[in-house]
Design a protein around this motif. Structure first.
Motif, PDB file in Angstrom:
ATOM      1  N   ASP A 544      83.198  36.407  62.249  1.00 48.69           N
ATOM      2  CA  ASP A 544      81.929  37.135  62.275  1.00 48.69           C
ATOM      3  C   ASP A 544      82.015  38.397  61.416  1.00 48.69           C
ATOM      4  O   ASP A 544      81.075  38.724  60.676  1.00 48.69           O
ATOM      5  N   VAL A 545      83.144  39.082  61.487  1.00 48.16           N
ATOM      6  CA  VAL A 545      83.349  40.279  60.652  1.00 48.16           C
ATOM      7  C   VAL A 545      83.426  39.880  59.181  1.00 48.16           C
ATOM      8  O   VAL A 545      82.829  40.526  58.313  1.00 48.16           O
ATOM      9  N   THR A 546      84.153  38.797  58.903  1.00 46.75           N
ATOM     10  CA  THR A 546      84.262  38.297  57.528  1.00 46.75           C
ATOM     11  C   THR A 546      82.879  37.971  56.970  1.00 46.75           C
ATOM     12  O   THR A 546      82.560  38.324  55.822  1.00 46.75           O
ATOM     13  N   LEU A 547      82.063  37.315  57.765  1.00 51.53           N
ATOM     14  CA  LEU A 547      80.710  36.957  57.324  1.00 51.53           C
ATOM     15  C   LEU A 547      79.866  38.199  57.090  1.00 51.53           C
ATOM     16  O   LEU A 547      79.169  38.307  56.072  1.00 51.53           O
ATOM     17  N   ALA A 548      79.932  39.162  58.002  1.00 53.40           N
ATOM     18  CA  ALA A 548      79.109  40.369  57.875  1.00 53.40           C
ATOM     19  C   ALA A 548      79.474  41.157  56.616  1.00 53.40           C
ATOM     20  O   ALA A 548      78.587  41.626  55.884  1.00 53.40           O
ATOM     21  N   PRO A 566      78.751  28.290  53.172  1.00 51.58           N
ATOM     22  CA  PRO A 566      78.078  27.684  54.330  1.00 51.58           C
ATOM     23  C   PRO A 566      79.025  27.351  55.476  1.00 51.58           C
ATOM     24  O   PRO A 566      78.662  27.520  56.642  1.00 51.58           O
ATOM     25  N   LEU A 567      80.247  26.907  55.162  1.00 50.57           N
ATOM     26  CA  LEU A 567      81.198  26.583  56.226  1.00 50.57           C
ATOM     27  C   LEU A 567      81.489  27.806  57.095  1.00 50.57           C
ATOM     28  O   LEU A 567      81.600  27.703  58.322  1.00 50.57           O
ATOM     29  N   LEU A 568      81.587  28.975  56.470  1.00 53.74           N
ATOM     30  CA  LEU A 568      81.824  30.208  57.219  1.00 53.74           C
ATOM     31  C   LEU A 568      80.645  30.499  58.151  1.00 53.74           C
ATOM     32  O   LEU A 568      80.829  30.830  59.326  1.00 53.74           O
ATOM     33  N   LEU A 571      80.634  28.003  61.167  1.00 53.13           N
ATOM     34  CA  LEU A 571      81.643  28.291  62.180  1.00 53.13           C
ATOM     35  C   LEU A 571      81.235  29.479  63.046  1.00 53.13           C
ATOM     36  O   LEU A 571      81.429  29.474  64.272  1.00 53.13           O
ATOM     37  N   VAL A 572      80.676  30.505  62.427  1.00 51.24           N
ATOM     38  CA  VAL A 572      80.224  31.676  63.190  1.00 51.24           C
ATOM     39  C   VAL A 572      79.099  31.279  64.135  1.00 51.24           C
ATOM     40  O   VAL A 572      79.066  31.670  65.309  1.00 51.24           O
ATOM     41  N   ARG A 573      78.160  30.454  63.643  1.00 48.88           N
ATOM     42  CA  ARG A 573      77.067  29.996  64.488  1.00 48.88           C
ATOM     43  C   ARG A 573      77.568  29.208  65.696  1.00 48.88           C
ATOM     44  O   ARG A 573      77.003  29.257  66.779  1.00 48.88           O
TER      45      ARG A 573
END
Length: 591
Positions: A544-548, A566-568, A571-573
């Motif tokens: 989640d931090v990586t995505l943000a 999209p894979l990231l 996974l967060v979702r």
């Protein structure tokens, strides 16, 4: 082994050392003479360091047959070429090898950047042509990238992977795309670092220190480029750009300027850094490297004399806030921690004491120093209690609206001239500053987690930050035993701006079935000496931090390659956030 330059001779030596019979071929007698001398020099060094005794040296040499007749490889099970990195030269050699060798012979190229598929298509055996990218120096480096094409015979792939294992190397398998695994991830990151220095966003020293101390890399990116050779790096980037069209692989202009000036790195005695002599790794002087200039926002803060920061307010009671409070209290500062709730304030000393007790138990801190640190620490729920602090540091939730409201309140209670600092890792510091009536006193001070262990602090002035505030933040970081680096107020600062595009690129590799998660992580740990591969690191950081952070980089730079993979996002979702949830890119045991 066709081609016995530095790489070819190293591969031949490595294979012979593991008991394999090697036929080495050079193009002419003068090249062969140099190859013999190169091999002898390497064996002399191994013998001098006690890694090889005289009988073993003679046995090794007996297993290597050297000559200039290419027909000598006709009876070999596998042929590796390591000639000049030119497609025309390699293609011509493969056509000759195809005619000389039986249909079952596997032909291998050691290219680091050219298309293996194109070389394979020029032969009558495309299914038995692969890449085998060794790293320099071959006898020392533990990684080999095995490169498959869309038509590779599984038996041929298995044979090449087995050969790497027999040579004592760790093999990873990658599809035939520009840069394979290591260069595809590494050189975009290196080029980005050059652009940072080129734009005067940060100095070469600060960029390198940030990645060593913030990420545990064995070398900073600019020092690594000097080791690789700036001309070699420029050629690899140019080849990757030609294949991908991704402008991030277009060599940074500063890189081309240094190459044109003959400043090629260590081998020339000067690159981004000056060295004591050609081929030396010892840096001399502290002057600015040619073309790097002064970092944005650096000014002359180091020369500004300001009273030392003695009393510090820390706003927040989470892991980061208390880690910073502990570090500052241990370094002799009076620290006031402001928590929002009474129960959180009541727990501050107990939580810090638990951490200090652990340091005492490990012999890293004396009981006397622990007690002294605790005597300098107190907690409150009243923001007004921070009014007498020399510097107030917020470490609250990473939400701009929350931080802006807090800075408006701090503006009202902090004494005139007090430095107001934010620990944000991705939000614009200027937005916090403009929530106050004193933006000249506001600066970013990005600590890394866990604060008691991590030595790096990024100091982030805005376009309005005064030199006194910068000097105060720098002085506090140094007094706390930390290494401060400075950069302009731009998304990601230094570390995150270099690290998270690299992590995102790794996720895209897996999405494209380019390589496996395990092979990518292995490639970057074994091949580059990183403490963690990109997927292991993302699981530690939190997906989640990586995505943000990746989103924040894209929002500021609008770089298409920064769009989160999209894979990231998926996974967060799904709630797979890494170690903290027990599953991210891998499954983890919940503690």
């Amino acid at each position: 082994m066709v081609g016995l330059g530095t790489m070819g001779a190293g591969i031949a030596e490595t294979l012979a050392h593991r008991g394999l019979a090697v036929v080495g071929v050079e193009r002419d007698h003068e090249s062969l003479r140099r190859a013999r001398a190169r091999l002898a020099h390497s064996l002399d060094r191994a013998q001098g360091h006690g890694r090889l005794d005289p009988p073993s040296r003679e046995d090794l040499l007996a297993r290597i047959g050297l000559g200039t007749d290419l027909a000598a490889v006709a009876d070999c099970d596998l042929v590796i070429e390591a000639i000049d990195e030119r497609m025309d030269a390699k293609a011509a050699l493969f056509a000759r090898l195809d005619a000389l060798c039986p249909p079952g012979t596997v032909l291998v190229t050691n290219t680091s950047s050219l298309s293996v598929t194109e070389l394979a298509a020029g032969t009558g055996r495309p299914a038995r042509v692969l890449g085998m990218h060794w790293f320099n120096p071959a006898p020392v480096m533990g990684l080999v990238e095995v490169v498959r094409t869309v038509v590779t015979d599984p038996d041929a792939l298995e044979a090449v992977v087995a050969l790497a294992g027999a040579a004592g190397k760790t093999a990873v398998v990658a599809a035939d795309r520009a840069g394979f695994i290591v260069n595809a991830l590494l050189f975009g990151y290196l080029n980005n670092a050059v652009r940072m220095v080129e734009s005067r966003f940060a100095t070469r020293e600060d960029v390198d220190a940030a990645m060593r101390l913030g990420c545990g890399h064995p070398m900073g990116p600019l020092a690594l480029l000097d080791l690789i050779g700036l001309d070699a790096a420029q050629a690899i980037l140019a080849s990757m750009y030609e294949q991908t069209g991704d402008h991030r692989h277009a060599p940074a202009p500063l890189l081309g300027q240094l190459v044109a000036a003959g400043l090629l790195g260590r081998k020339a005695g000067r690159g981004f850094y000056p060295y004591t002599a050609p081929d030396s790794g010892e840096v001399v002087g502290t002057g600015t490297a040619v073309g790097t200039g002064t970092a944005v926002g650096t000014g002359t803060a180091a020369a500004v004399e300001v009273p030392p920061v003695r009393r510090v307010g820390v706003v927040g009671s989470g892991t980061m806030a208390l880690g910073i409070a502990e570090v500052l209290a241990r370094s002799g500062h009076e620290v006031i921690v402001r928590a929002r709730r009474p129960d959180a304030a009541d727990g501050v000393r107990a939580r810090v004491r638990t951490s200090l007790d652990a340091a005492v138990a490990k012999g890293r801190l004396s009981e006397q120093d622990r007690d002294g640190a605790l005597s300098r620490l107190r907690a409150t729920t009243d923001l007004g209690d921070l009014g007498g602090c020399d510097l107030v540091l917020e470490a609250v939730v990473e939400d701009l609206a929350v931080k802006r409201e807090l800075f408006t309140d701090l503006d009202k209670v902090a004494r005139p001239g007090a430095v107001l600092a934010t620990t944000t890792s991705s939000l614009p510091v200027i937005d916090c500053a403009m929530a106050t009536s004193r933006p000249e006193d506001v600066v970013g001070m990005h600590w890394f987690n866990p604060a008691p262990a991590m030595r790096l602090v990024e100091i982030v002035p805005t376009v309005l930050t005064g030199e006194t505030a910068i000097a105060g933040a720098l002085g506090l970081a140094r007094a706390a035993g930390r290494h401060p680096v400075r950069c302009a107020d731009r998304a990601g600062f230094i570390v995150n701006a270099l690290l998270f595009p690299y992590l995102n690129d790794a996720v895209r590799m897996v999405e494209a079935n380019y390589a496996t998660i395990d092979d990518i992580d292995t490639a970057m740990t074994v091949g580059c000496g990183h403490p963690l591969g990109p997927f292991a690191l993302a699981d530690v950081v939190g997906l989640d931090v990586t995505l943000a952070i990746t989103r924040s980089l894209y929002e500021q730079f609008r770089e298409p390659a920064y769009v989160p993979a999209p894979l990231l996002e998926h996974l967060v979702r799904a709630g797979f956030l890494g170690r903290k949830t027990g599953r991210g890119f891998r499954e983890h045991r919940r503690r």
